[in-house]
Design an enzyme around this catalytic site. Structure first.
Site, PDB file in Angstrom:
ATOM      1  N   HIS A 136       0.849  -1.201   0.000  1.00 27.08           N
ATOM      2  CA  HIS A 136       0.000   0.000   0.000  1.00 27.08           C
ATOM      3  C   HIS A 136       0.887   1.255   0.000  1.00 27.08           C
ATOM      4  O   HIS A 136       1.927   1.280   0.652  1.00 27.08           O
ATOM      5  CB  HIS A 136      -0.919  -0.010   1.231  1.00 27.08           C
ATOM      6  CG  HIS A 136      -2.002   1.016   1.120  1.00 27.08           C
ATOM      7  ND1 HIS A 136      -1.774   2.347   1.333  1.00 27.08           N
ATOM      8  CD2 HIS A 136      -3.305   0.903   0.764  1.00 27.08           C
ATOM      9  CE1 HIS A 136      -2.902   3.024   1.133  1.00 27.08           C
ATOM     10  NE2 HIS A 136      -3.847   2.160   0.780  1.00 27.08           N
ATOM     11  N   GLU A 181      -4.072   2.005  -7.458  1.00 22.80           N
ATOM     12  CA  GLU A 181      -4.439   3.125  -6.597  1.00 22.80           C
ATOM     13  C   GLU A 181      -3.525   4.315  -6.861  1.00 22.80           C
ATOM     14  O   GLU A 181      -2.435   4.415  -6.270  1.00 22.80           O
ATOM     15  CB  GLU A 181      -4.291   2.734  -5.124  1.00 22.80           C
ATOM     16  CG  GLU A 181      -5.141   1.566  -4.694  1.00 22.80           C
ATOM     17  CD  GLU A 181      -5.408   1.604  -3.200  1.00 22.80           C
ATOM     18  OE1 GLU A 181      -6.569   1.632  -2.822  1.00 22.80           O
ATOM     19  OE2 GLU A 181      -4.439   1.631  -2.418  1.00 22.80           O
TER      20      GLU A 181
HETATM   21  P1  PGA Z   1      -9.588   5.963   0.171  1.00 21.33           P
HETATM   22  O1  PGA Z   1      -8.388   4.933   0.377  1.00 21.33           O
HETATM   23  O2  PGA Z   1     -10.778   5.166  -0.335  1.00 21.33           O
HETATM   24  O3  PGA Z   1      -9.818   6.570   1.509  1.00 21.33           O
HETATM   25  O4  PGA Z   1      -9.135   6.947  -0.848  1.00 21.33           O
HETATM   26  C1  PGA Z   1      -8.164   3.875  -0.510  1.00 21.33           C
HETATM   27  C2  PGA Z   1      -6.967   3.093  -0.050  1.00 21.33           C
HETATM   28  O5  PGA Z   1      -6.019   3.687   0.473  1.00 21.33           O
HETATM   29  O6  PGA Z   1      -6.920   1.861  -0.174  1.00 21.33           O
END
Ligand code: PGA
Length: 250
Positions: free
Chosen positions: A90, A167
């Site tokens: 992440h 992401e």
């Molecule tokens: P968020 O986070 O939906 O708060 O933008 C997504 C993530 O970090 O997996």
């Protein structure tokens, strides 16, 4: 078509466990809940049952099985706590804990070795995206090659055990989500890359970054986008339920 997957990443938020007691997921959506480590067993006993399609995941793991690694948690320990999935790489861990692609690669291997499923997160920073989608693809391709280096096709396919979460860093927690058509293009780029360079097919690619009940349909309507990794909007059960329900109707 691949069943859609919605993953809740509670990050470092203590859940209101009582409110999750009645949570159930529709059969046509796979739901994975990833609480902080100390809540794994209580979440498991609340919402995970053999009758439901809700599964449990952790937000991180260490690559060794045991030893003098203060503060770390092994894949076997996660299994004992009923975890089936593990988020690896992440961007918050890359940023705050200094995780490198080499460390992430070791974690991916350890997760697969233990028979757990990996949710590998990749995504570019704003400085890269400002140069355009092509630059973002190049950045993501580089991360994937390093993070998945040496992963054998058999180990991934045999457990149906890998999920990629795209992401873009600038979209996480900012309320500024990616343009869904760009995400779809990125998702199909990632699938193609996995096929051509790693010979991996059928790996689901999810989107993460400011997903909520209002914008989820814009993403999951694309066949290339297999679901979402949800942070902020996954903490309150009501909003998360809406996200799952919208997805089940696509
Ligand atoms: P968020 O986070 O939906 O708060 O933008 C997504 C993530 O970090 O997996």
């Amino acid at each position: 078509m691949q069943k859609k997957i919605i993953i809740a990443n509670w990050k470092m938020h203590a859940p209101n466990l009582r409110s999750w007691r009645s949570f159930r997921a529709p059969r046509n959506v796979d739901v994975v809940i990833c609480p902080p480590f100390p809540y794994l067993l209580s979440v498991s006993s609340l919402v995970i049952s053999h009758k439901s399609s809700v599964r449990l995941g952790a937000q991180d793991v260490f690559w060794e099985d045991k030893g003098a690694y203060t503060g770390e948690v092994s894949p076997a320990m996660l299994k004992n706590s009923k975890g089936e999935y593990v988020i690896v790489g992440h961007s918050e861990r890359r940023r705050w804990l200094g995780e490198t692609d080499e460390m992430i690669n070791k974690k991916v291997k350890a997760v697969l070795r233990a028979g757990l499923k990996v949710i590998l997160c990749v995504g570019e920073p704003l400085s890269v995206r400002k140069k355009g989608l092509a630059a973002a693809k190049k950045f993501v391709a580089d991360q994937l090659r390093k993070d998945l280096a040496g992963i054998k096709k058999s180990s991934v396919i045999s457990h149906q055990s890998s999920v990629i979460a795209y992401e873009p860093i600038w979209a996480i927690g900012t309320g500024r989500s990616d343009k869904p058509s760009d995400t779809a293009e990125m998702a199909s780029f990632i699938k193609n890359l996995l096929l051509v360079s790693c010979r991996l097919s059928h790996v689901p690619v999810l989107y993460g970054g400011s997903v909520n009940s209002k914008n989820i349909a814009d993403f999951v309507q694309y066949k290339e986008i297999d679901g979402a990794l949800v942070g902020g909007a996954s903490i309150k059960v009501g909003e998360f339920k809406k996200i799952v329900n919208v997805t089940s109707k696509i």
